[in-house]
Design a protein around this motif. Structure first.
Motif, PDB file in Angstrom:
ATOM      1  N   GLY A 161      32.517  29.102  46.146  1.00 41.40           N
ATOM      2  CA  GLY A 161      33.039  30.435  46.423  1.00 41.40           C
ATOM      3  C   GLY A 161      33.796  30.988  45.246  1.00 41.40           C
ATOM      4  N   ASN A 162      34.647  31.986  45.515  1.00 40.52           N
ATOM      5  CA  ASN A 162      35.420  32.597  44.447  1.00 40.52           C
ATOM      6  C   ASN A 162      36.825  32.936  44.920  1.00 40.52           C
ATOM      7  OD1 ASN A 162      34.541  34.728  46.142  1.00 40.52           O
ATOM      8  ND2 ASN A 162      34.847  36.202  44.490  1.00 40.52           N
ATOM      9  N   VAL A 163      37.676  33.271  43.968  1.00 42.29           N
ATOM     10  CA  VAL A 163      39.079  33.601  44.230  1.00 42.29           C
ATOM     11  C   VAL A 163      39.311  35.056  43.867  1.00 42.29           C
ATOM     12  CG1 VAL A 163      41.484  33.056  43.688  1.00 42.29           C
ATOM     13  CG2 VAL A 163      39.763  31.236  43.721  1.00 42.29           C
ATOM     14  N   VAL A 164      39.970  35.820  44.761  1.00 44.02           N
ATOM     15  CA  VAL A 164      40.252  37.242  44.523  1.00 44.02           C
ATOM     16  C   VAL A 164      41.676  37.546  44.978  1.00 44.02           C
ATOM     17  CG1 VAL A 164      37.822  37.894  44.846  1.00 44.02           C
ATOM     18  CG2 VAL A 164      39.385  37.934  46.796  1.00 44.02           C
TER      19      VAL A 164
ATOM     20  N   GLN B  68      45.116  27.679  36.010  1.00 45.40           N
ATOM     21  CA  GLN B  68      46.438  27.442  36.581  1.00 45.40           C
ATOM     22  C   GLN B  68      46.398  27.191  38.084  1.00 45.40           C
ATOM     23  OE1 GLN B  68      48.214  31.032  34.162  1.00 45.40           O
ATOM     24  NE2 GLN B  68      49.907  29.817  34.976  1.00 45.40           N
ATOM     25  N   ILE B  69      45.239  27.330  38.712  1.00 41.74           N
ATOM     26  CA  ILE B  69      45.157  27.102  40.153  1.00 41.74           C
ATOM     27  C   ILE B  69      44.093  26.051  40.449  1.00 41.74           C
ATOM     28  CG2 ILE B  69      45.914  29.445  40.669  1.00 41.74           C
ATOM     29  CD1 ILE B  69      43.067  30.097  41.478  1.00 41.74           C
ATOM     30  N   GLN B  70      44.196  25.494  41.642  1.00 44.01           N
ATOM     31  CA  GLN B  70      43.237  24.499  42.095  1.00 44.01           C
ATOM     32  C   GLN B  70      42.950  24.722  43.569  1.00 44.01           C
ATOM     33  OE1 GLN B  70      44.373  20.214  42.505  1.00 44.01           O
ATOM     34  NE2 GLN B  70      42.793  19.884  40.952  1.00 44.01           N
TER      35      GLN B  70
ATOM     36  N   THR C 256      48.914  27.672  43.753  1.00 49.21           N
ATOM     37  CA  THR C 256      48.991  28.922  43.006  1.00 49.21           C
ATOM     38  C   THR C 256      50.237  28.970  42.132  1.00 49.21           C
ATOM     39  OG1 THR C 256      50.240  30.036  44.760  1.00 49.21           O
ATOM     40  CG2 THR C 256      47.823  30.144  44.882  1.00 49.21           C
ATOM     41  N   PRO C 257      50.238  29.858  41.134  1.00 48.95           N
ATOM     42  CA  PRO C 257      51.481  30.128  40.404  1.00 48.95           C
ATOM     43  C   PRO C 257      52.550  30.670  41.359  1.00 48.95           C
ATOM     44  CG  PRO C 257      49.591  30.989  39.203  1.00 48.95           C
ATOM     45  CD  PRO C 257      49.094  30.563  40.545  1.00 48.95           C
ATOM     46  N   GLN C 258      53.788  30.639  40.926  1.00 44.89           N
ATOM     47  CA  GLN C 258      54.925  30.903  41.810  1.00 44.89           C
ATOM     48  C   GLN C 258      54.898  32.276  42.470  1.00 44.89           C
ATOM     49  OE1 GLN C 258      58.669  30.135  39.948  1.00 44.89           O
ATOM     50  NE2 GLN C 258      59.821  30.236  41.855  1.00 44.89           N
TER      51      GLN C 258
ATOM     52  N   VAL D 140      41.556  34.398  49.208  1.00 46.50           N
ATOM     53  CA  VAL D 140      42.282  35.633  48.917  1.00 46.50           C
ATOM     54  C   VAL D 140      43.753  35.307  48.671  1.00 46.50           C
ATOM     55  CG1 VAL D 140      42.868  37.948  49.727  1.00 46.50           C
ATOM     56  CG2 VAL D 140      40.687  36.890  50.407  1.00 46.50           C
ATOM     57  N   LEU D 141      44.263  35.739  47.512  1.00 49.52           N
ATOM     58  CA  LEU D 141      45.664  35.529  47.146  1.00 49.52           C
ATOM     59  C   LEU D 141      46.444  36.829  47.265  1.00 49.52           C
ATOM     60  CD1 LEU D 141      45.261  33.319  43.929  1.00 49.52           C
ATOM     61  CD2 LEU D 141      45.234  32.618  46.337  1.00 49.52           C
ATOM     62  N   THR D 142      47.749  36.707  47.472  1.00 43.09           N
ATOM     63  CA  THR D 142      48.601  37.883  47.586  1.00 43.09           C
ATOM     64  C   THR D 142      49.927  37.654  46.874  1.00 43.09           C
ATOM     65  OG1 THR D 142      49.652  39.437  49.131  1.00 43.09           O
ATOM     66  CG2 THR D 142      49.614  37.109  49.769  1.00 43.09           C
ATOM     67  N   LYS D 143      50.547  38.774  46.442  1.00 38.97           N
ATOM     68  CA  LYS D 143      51.885  38.730  45.866  1.00 38.97           C
ATOM     69  C   LYS D 143      52.956  39.005  46.926  1.00 38.97           C
ATOM     70  CE  LYS D 143      51.190  39.994  41.004  1.00 38.97           C
ATOM     71  NZ  LYS D 143      51.505  41.036  39.986  1.00 38.97           N
ATOM     72  N   LYS D 144      52.537  39.378  48.118  1.00 35.91           N
ATOM     73  CA  LYS D 144      53.486  39.669  49.195  1.00 35.91           C
ATOM     74  C   LYS D 144      53.945  38.348  49.817  1.00 35.91           C
ATOM     75  CE  LYS D 144      51.408  44.150  50.272  1.00 35.91           C
ATOM     76  NZ  LYS D 144      50.726  44.963  51.318  1.00 35.91           N
TER      77      LYS D 144
END
Length: 260
Positions: free
Chosen positions: A52-55, A68-70, A114-116, A149-153
């Motif tokens: 898959g992929n990361v978005v 930086q992620i796994q 993920t990063p912080q 799916v990543l978020t900054k929230k």
């Protein structure tokens, strides 16, 4: 193969060819009594692959390097241990933000380190959300269409642990868990624990939003006890409830609970 001095009980025999992610696996449940067990045949087969992929949740470009992620396919059952969690169950992300997990067996939950400033928001498989639903991947088959799916929230819950006199408590564990018992599963994102600092303050981040949470502060917890569903059932009536919105920062002070 031959194993000696096996104590009577229920076991699972496992075999693995090679020590890489592309090896084959075999598992068999065995009941051992007082007599010897012979003629056991373990037939290996390749595990599943998933790609898959990361978005990001907003569609914006991710502001860090893919290295930086796994992405990890973690066991969804605490009792399902052994070779199935091998090297292929963790995958680095490529420059095009794609990944491939290999050698998968048993039910899995897709997670990511993920990063912080980022956290996991959701996981989809061919458009269907599976973030907190254990997925069985067919042995020997390749599954495509995973999307992480990543978020900054990122939510933040913080406060102070106090005793009956209002004094800060340092020797305690703050446990946050959802009111919904169906989320009291192994590897749950909704269950967190934290220890107070030297001022009695605690801080928890990245709890998923949209749930009714319960919080309690206790002393004398054993390792892993905070995530045990049977234990949570015994303390839920003593816990304090609160809600948490997407990306919300919330202050919740908690008084130490004395267990009977």
């Amino acid at each position: 193969f031959r194993l000696t001095n096996v104590v009577p009980g229920r076991y699972q025999a496992q075999a693995r060819t090679g020590m890489r992610g592309d090896g084959e696996l075999a598992k068999m449940d065995i009941v051992i009594g007082n007599d010897d067990v012979s003629g056991v045949v373990l037939v290996t087969a390749p595990g599943a692959r998933a790609s898959g992929n990361v978005v990001s949740d907003t569609g914006e470009a991710l502001n860090f390097r893919p290295q930086q992620i796994q992405v990890a396919a973690r066991m969804a059952d605490a009792d399902a241990q052994g070779f199935g969690g091998g090297p292929g169950a963790n995958a680095r992300v490529g420059d095009d933000w794609t990944f491939e997990l290999s050698n998968l067996t048993d039910a899995r939950l897709i997670r990511v380190n993920t990063p912080q400033e980022w956290t996991l928001k959701s996981v989809f498989l061919e458009g269907q959300e599976i973030t907190d639903r254990p997925m069985e991947f067919p042995p020997g088959q390749t599954v495509t269409g995973l999307q992480v799916v990543l978020t900054k929230k990122i939510s933040v819950v913080s406060g102070v642990v106090t005793d009956d006199r209002g004094n800060p408590v340092l020797d305690a564990t703050v446990v946050v868990f959802p009111a919904n018992e169906r989320l009291w599963m192994y590897q749950s994102r909704f269950i967190r624990a934290a220890r107070p600092d030297q001022e009695g303050s605690y801080r928890l981040t990245a709890l998923p939003p949209g749930e009714d949470y319960l919080m309690i502060a206790l002393q004398g917890l054993e390792d892993g006890q905070a995530g045990d569903a049977d234990f949570l059932a015994t303390i839920r009536d003593q816990a304090t409830g609160f809600g948490l919105a997407d990306g919300e920062t919330k202050a919740v002070d908690v008084r130490l609970t004395t267990r009977p």
